[in-house]
Design a protein around this motif. Structure first.
Motif, PDB file in Angstrom:
ATOM      1  N   PHE A  18       0.829  -1.205   0.000  1.00 52.73           N
ATOM      2  CA  PHE A  18       0.000   0.000   0.000  1.00 52.73           C
ATOM      3  C   PHE A  18       0.861   1.252   0.000  1.00 52.73           C
ATOM      4  O   PHE A  18       0.583   2.211  -0.723  1.00 52.73           O
ATOM      5  N   VAL A  19       1.922   1.232   0.804  1.00 55.31           N
ATOM      6  CA  VAL A  19       2.797   2.410   0.900  1.00 55.31           C
ATOM      7  C   VAL A  19       3.474   2.688  -0.443  1.00 55.31           C
ATOM      8  O   VAL A  19       3.732   3.837  -0.800  1.00 55.31           O
ATOM      9  N   VAL A  20       3.748   1.639  -1.210  1.00 53.91           N
ATOM     10  CA  VAL A  20       4.342   1.846  -2.534  1.00 53.91           C
ATOM     11  C   VAL A  20       3.283   2.343  -3.515  1.00 53.91           C
ATOM     12  O   VAL A  20       3.514   3.278  -4.289  1.00 53.91           O
ATOM     13  N   LEU A  21       2.103   1.710  -3.482  1.00 55.36           N
ATOM     14  CA  LEU A  21       1.088   1.993  -4.504  1.00 55.36           C
ATOM     15  C   LEU A  21       0.393   3.335  -4.300  1.00 55.36           C
ATOM     16  O   LEU A  21       0.107   4.039  -5.270  1.00 55.36           O
ATOM     17  N   ALA A  22       0.111   3.685  -3.045  1.00 57.53           N
ATOM     18  CA  ALA A  22      -0.719   4.860  -2.790  1.00 57.53           C
ATOM     19  C   ALA A  22      -0.077   6.157  -3.303  1.00 57.53           C
ATOM     20  O   ALA A  22      -0.751   6.921  -4.015  1.00 57.53           O
ATOM     21  N   PRO A  23       1.224   6.432  -2.985  1.00 54.04           N
ATOM     22  CA  PRO A  23       1.816   7.660  -3.535  1.00 54.04           C
ATOM     23  C   PRO A  23       1.871   7.644  -5.055  1.00 54.04           C
ATOM     24  O   PRO A  23       1.641   8.673  -5.701  1.00 54.04           O
ATOM     25  N   LEU A  24       2.152   6.449  -5.619  1.00 53.06           N
ATOM     26  CA  LEU A  24       2.196   6.331  -7.082  1.00 53.06           C
ATOM     27  C   LEU A  24       0.833   6.681  -7.678  1.00 53.06           C
ATOM     28  O   LEU A  24       0.736   7.405  -8.683  1.00 53.06           O
ATOM     29  N   ALA A  25      -0.237   6.204  -7.033  1.00 52.76           N
ATOM     30  CA  ALA A  25      -1.583   6.492  -7.523  1.00 52.76           C
ATOM     31  C   ALA A  25      -1.868   7.989  -7.472  1.00 52.76           C
ATOM     32  O   ALA A  25      -2.397   8.574  -8.430  1.00 52.76           O
ATOM     33  N   VAL A  26      -1.479   8.627  -6.363  1.00 51.61           N
ATOM     34  CA  VAL A  26      -1.741  10.067  -6.224  1.00 51.61           C
ATOM     35  C   VAL A  26      -0.928  10.851  -7.259  1.00 51.61           C
ATOM     36  O   VAL A  26      -1.463  11.745  -7.934  1.00 51.61           O
ATOM     37  N   VAL A  27       0.367  10.475  -7.406  1.00 50.05           N
ATOM     38  CA  VAL A  27       1.244  11.208  -8.336  1.00 50.05           C
ATOM     39  C   VAL A  27       0.730  11.080  -9.768  1.00 50.05           C
ATOM     40  O   VAL A  27       0.643  12.066 -10.513  1.00 50.05           O
ATOM     41  N   THR A  28       0.357   9.855 -10.160  1.00 48.53           N
ATOM     42  CA  THR A  28      -0.117   9.675 -11.537  1.00 48.53           C
ATOM     43  C   THR A  28      -1.455  10.373 -11.757  1.00 48.53           C
ATOM     44  O   THR A  28      -1.697  10.910 -12.838  1.00 48.53           O
ATOM     45  N   ALA A  29      -2.301  10.406 -10.733  1.00 47.22           N
ATOM     46  CA  ALA A  29      -3.593  11.086 -10.890  1.00 47.22           C
ATOM     47  C   ALA A  29      -3.389  12.589 -11.083  1.00 47.22           C
ATOM     48  O   ALA A  29      -3.963  13.202 -11.982  1.00 47.22           O
ATOM     49  N   VAL A  30      -2.508  13.173 -10.227  1.00 50.51           N
ATOM     50  CA  VAL A  30      -2.245  14.610 -10.345  1.00 50.51           C
ATOM     51  C   VAL A  30      -1.564  14.912 -11.688  1.00 50.51           C
ATOM     52  O   VAL A  30      -1.915  15.875 -12.379  1.00 50.51           O
ATOM     53  N   GLY A  31      -0.607  14.050 -12.056  1.00 52.59           N
ATOM     54  CA  GLY A  31       0.083  14.249 -13.326  1.00 52.59           C
ATOM     55  C   GLY A  31      -0.857  14.151 -14.510  1.00 52.59           C
ATOM     56  O   GLY A  31      -0.734  14.896 -15.481  1.00 52.59           O
ATOM     57  N   MET A  32      -1.840  13.256 -14.411  1.00 55.26           N
ATOM     58  CA  MET A  32      -2.812  13.107 -15.488  1.00 55.26           C
ATOM     59  C   MET A  32      -3.626  14.375 -15.669  1.00 55.26           C
ATOM     60  O   MET A  32      -3.888  14.793 -16.791  1.00 55.26           O
ATOM     61  N   VAL A  33      -3.986  15.007 -14.551  1.00 59.62           N
ATOM     62  CA  VAL A  33      -4.774  16.237 -14.648  1.00 59.62           C
ATOM     63  C   VAL A  33      -3.909  17.388 -15.170  1.00 59.62           C
ATOM     64  O   VAL A  33      -4.366  18.199 -15.980  1.00 59.62           O
ATOM     65  N   LEU A  34      -2.640  17.449 -14.712  1.00 59.50           N
ATOM     66  CA  LEU A  34      -1.804  18.609 -15.013  1.00 59.50           C
ATOM     67  C   LEU A  34      -1.125  18.524 -16.374  1.00 59.50           C
ATOM     68  O   LEU A  34      -0.712  19.552 -16.919  1.00 59.50           O
ATOM     69  N   SER A  35      -0.977  17.319 -16.916  1.00 56.08           N
ATOM     70  CA  SER A  35      -0.268  17.171 -18.183  1.00 56.08           C
ATOM     71  C   SER A  35      -1.034  17.853 -19.316  1.00 56.08           C
ATOM     72  O   SER A  35      -2.247  17.694 -19.446  1.00 56.08           O
ATOM     73  N   SER A  36      -0.290  18.633 -20.112  1.00 58.99           N
ATOM     74  CA  SER A  36      -0.960  19.328 -21.219  1.00 58.99           C
ATOM     75  C   SER A  36      -1.030  18.450 -22.456  1.00 58.99           C
ATOM     76  O   SER A  36      -1.799  18.733 -23.374  1.00 58.99           O
TER      77      SER A  36
END
Lengths: 179, 60
Positions: A18-36
């Motif tokens: 969970f500790v590995v997956l959870a930050p990865l999930a948050v980072v990819t979600a934020v990156g998905m929104v912010l990526s142009s």
């Protein structure tokens, strides 16, 4: 969350994943929104879906995890990427507001959702111990889901089938070249 | 712990409601994506642009 040292070996492994997956999930979600770039967004979303599948496995929902990978990350995102490639990628950002008050409303609604989630966590809605999941999962997770899907949720299942047929026919009609 | 068939059905109905809901969410999302992308392709054919903000034919 139970303290690391007091937990059993399997709980420790679960926490580690969970500790590995959870930050990865948050980072990819934020990156998905912010990526142009729309293609990068779609690929980050695929990574996020794989993280979600990992969460489902941790929650002993193996069938949903498999469906998440096969249907969501596989079929739906491939369709998405296919259309993105077909139509070409435009990466200029729309900065003009077409709907009045769109941004304040979005901020307000997001804050409302945050308050609701934090409130639910604080009230202990999710504290219940799912002790009997192993009991019900005994004969296999897929078998249990199939049994309940075709008894209690038969109507919803058939309705979903109709919905998918309608969607497929609708896409066919929309995609047909006008004569 | 072993439970009887009646208790099993009740228990599975409670415990699998979330998983079944997640499954149906995926089904509905699949239908949405198909129709949404179909609309996008149709818009692109008509206007040679995918900017959905410019589509305001229904604006009063």
């Amino acid at each position: 969350v139970t303290p690391l040292l007091a937990a059993t070996a399997s709980e420790q492994a679960e926490l580690l994943v969970f500790v590995v997956l959870a930050p990865l999930a948050v980072v990819t979600a934020v990156g998905m929104v912010l990526s142009s770039n729309a293609v990068y967004s779609a690929l980050l979303l695929v990574v996020n879906f794989f993280c979600l599948a990992g969460f489902y496995v941790l929650l002993e929902a193996q069938f949903v995890a498999a469906v998440q990978v096969i249907v969501y990350a596989g079929a739906i995102m491939v369709l998405f990427l296919f259309v993105l490639m077909l139509l070409g990628v435009e990466s200029q950002e729309a900065l003009t507001e077409t709907i009045k008050g769109q941004r304040p409303a979005a901020v307000l609604l997001s804050l409302g959702l945050l308050v609701a989630v934090v409130g639910a966590l604080a009230a202990g809605v999710f504290d219940a111990e799912p002790a009997s999941l192993a009991t019900v999962n005994e004969g296999g997770n897929v078998q249990a889901i199939g049994r309940i899907l075709f008894t209690r949720y038969t109507f919803a299942f058939e309705t979903a089938g109709i919905l998918l047929v309608v969607a497929a026919v609708g896409a066919l009609v929309l995609g047909k070249r006008q004569p | 712990m072993r439970v009887g068939p009646g208790a099993y059905l009740l228990l599975s109905a409670i415990l699998f409601a979330g998983q079944v809901l997640a499954f149906f969410v995926m089904v509905v999302a699949a239908a949405e994506v198909v129709v949404g992308l179909g609309i996008l392709v149709a818009i692109f054919r008509k206007r040679s642009s995918t900017s959905v903000d410019d589509v305001n034919l229904l604006k009063g």
